[in-house]
Scaffold this active site. Structure first.
Site, PDB file in Angstrom:
ATOM      1  N   PHE A 136       4.756 -46.871 -30.901  1.00 52.86           N
ATOM      2  CA  PHE A 136       5.560 -46.651 -32.103  1.00 52.86           C
ATOM      3  C   PHE A 136       6.196 -45.274 -32.027  1.00 52.86           C
ATOM      4  CE2 PHE A 136       6.525 -45.215 -36.363  1.00 52.86           C
ATOM      5  CZ  PHE A 136       7.288 -46.285 -36.815  1.00 52.86           C
ATOM      6  N   ASP A 221       4.577 -38.367 -27.185  1.00 51.52           N
ATOM      7  CA  ASP A 221       4.771 -38.458 -28.626  1.00 51.52           C
ATOM      8  C   ASP A 221       3.426 -38.148 -29.290  1.00 51.52           C
ATOM      9  OD1 ASP A 221       4.952 -39.205 -31.283  1.00 51.52           O
ATOM     10  OD2 ASP A 221       6.127 -41.016 -30.913  1.00 51.52           O
ATOM     11  N   LYS A 250       4.299 -35.394 -38.449  1.00 52.99           N
ATOM     12  CA  LYS A 250       3.278 -35.686 -39.471  1.00 52.99           C
ATOM     13  C   LYS A 250       2.511 -34.475 -40.043  1.00 52.99           C
ATOM     14  CE  LYS A 250       2.684 -40.619 -39.126  1.00 52.99           C
ATOM     15  NZ  LYS A 250       3.530 -41.184 -38.076  1.00 52.99           N
TER      16      LYS A 250
END
Ligand SMILES: *Cc1c(COP(=O)(O)O)cnc(C)c1O
Length: 396
Positions: A136, A221, A250
């Site tokens: 993702f 990532d 995040k």
């Protein structure tokens, strides 16, 4: 205004199936809804509020900076942005940082940098990126194209060209997919949304060697697993490997929107004035907050605490596995942990919520736990006992 939930249905794009709670306040690992009910937070706003809700030091920095300077654009110098970049590079493999506002944007920057690096050295045509199945990377067109899940692609074709998907945790699969048109390999050190999948030791290191050999950039990532989540500041540190590019978002701002793309010497220089831009990226407001967050999370004692409570949590999850045959596997590292069940798991999230405990379900059958990193063993015990009860109500 009418009821919050009805108004949401009416006025906000329905891109989420929301759980039936309206939160009004948070502190540490606790949240309160609009009826005054208290919840234990095992999700941290999806691995974002790593220092918990409204940590006093972060709030103090936020308020002071809000009263000093919020935004002037990247047409000028601002001190907090430079201090944050200096600290991120000091604490990592990277030489330079590009700031943006989200994980998807950080990955967009990474993909653009890899293409530009290759274009500078080899000319046009070398723009393909090898990515992983069940990965993702975000919801913008390029990052959804980089995401190895067809449910994310559906309805948005044609996708951005040049992404191919191979099995996660297989260096041979990546090797087979590399061509003379490949500019980058993109991978999460631990797949998060894809079900909390931890690769075998050596996988990331072998990928790096392969990429080096072909002058292909390796992108990690770390949007979800960076910033202390796994018990080291960055997840890849535990694998004795560094990427050419890493993305963060995040937890970097503990809830303020900030993303970053970090690049190693050599790779970073492919971006020149005009290559890429953002109006908001790295404002004094988010940068001063991120600097405070980074200061706390990078301390060895803090990270040791994450490893220790993470080990305790994992041990308690293994007890649940021993008691409940529907639990197939316990996975994860540090404080990104998961139970893989033999059935869809979303209804268990709802059952725990009714009992005042917030957890999450990803990849259909996986219960994911990404609490604030400040969670203590007593809170882990409460979460486990509620989950134990909910699992106990399942039919075998
Ligand atoms: C959440 C996430 C993203 C996307 O971040 P946004 O801030 O939602 O754009 C990208 N990669 C990973 C691994 C993520 O967990």
């Amino acid at each position: 205004m009418e009821d919050t939930r009805e108004a949401c249905q009416q006025h906000i794009c329905t891109t989420y199936a929301r759980l039936p709670v309206t939160f009004v306040r948070g502190r540490g690992c606790r949240l309160w809804d609009d009826e005054g009910r208290e919840y234990l937070d095992g999700l941290a706003g999806i691995a974002v509020c790593n220092l918990g809700h409204c940590p006093p030091e972060v709030t103090r920095v936020l308020c002071e900076q809000a009263d000093t300077l919020v935004h002037v654009s990247n047409l000028f110098y601002t001190r907090p942005q430079v201090l944050l970049a200096a600290e991120l590079t000091r604490l990592s493999f990277a030489d330079k940082v590009f700031f943006c506002n989200s994980g998807a944007e950080a990955n967009e920057a990474a993909i653009k940098l890899a293409r530009k690096y290759s274009w500078d050295r080899y000319g046009a045509g070398r723009f393909h990126v090898v990515s992983m199945k069940d990965s993702f990377h975000g919801r913008t067109l390029a990052t959804l194209s980089a995401t190895g899940q067809s449910k994310v692609h559906k309805g948005f074709e044609p996708l951005v060209e040049g992404f191919t998907f191979v099995d996660f945790n297989s260096v041979r699969a990546v090797e087979a997919a590399l061509t003379d048109r490949t500019c980058a390999v993109m991978v999460e050190p631990i797949q998060a949304e894809g079900g909390v999948n931890v690769p075998d030791p050596g996988y990331l290191r072998d990928l790096k060697a392969l990429c080096r050999e072909r002058d292909v950039l390796l992108i990690f990532d770390e949007v979800q697993v960076g910033m202390g989540r796994t018990g080291s500041l960055f997840a890849h540190e535990q694998e004795d490997v560094t990427p050419d590019i890493m993305t963060l978002a995040k937890a970097l701002g503990n809830g303020l929107p900030v993303g970053a793309m970090l690049a190693a010497p050599g790779a970073a220089d492919a971006f020149v004035p005009g290559s890429h831009a953002t109006t908001f990226g790295g404002t004094p407001l988010v940068a001063s907050v991120a600097l405070e967050v980074l200061k706390t999370i990078s301390s060895p004692a803090f990270l040791e605490g994450v490893r220790s409570v993470g080990a305790y949590f994992a041990g308690r999850l293994r007890e649940l596995q021993a008691r409940h045959p529907l639990v197939r596997e316990v996975r994860g590292r540090g404080l990104i942990l998961a139970l893989d069940l033999d059935r869809p798991a979303q209804h268990l999230v709802e059952k725990c919520l009714q009992r005042g405990v917030i957890i999450n379900c990803t990849h259909e059958t996986v219960l994911r736990f990404v609490p604030p990193l400040i969670i203590e063993t007593e809170d882990v015990d409460r979460l486990i006992s509620v989950l134990d009860e909910a699992l106990g109500e399942e039919t075998p």
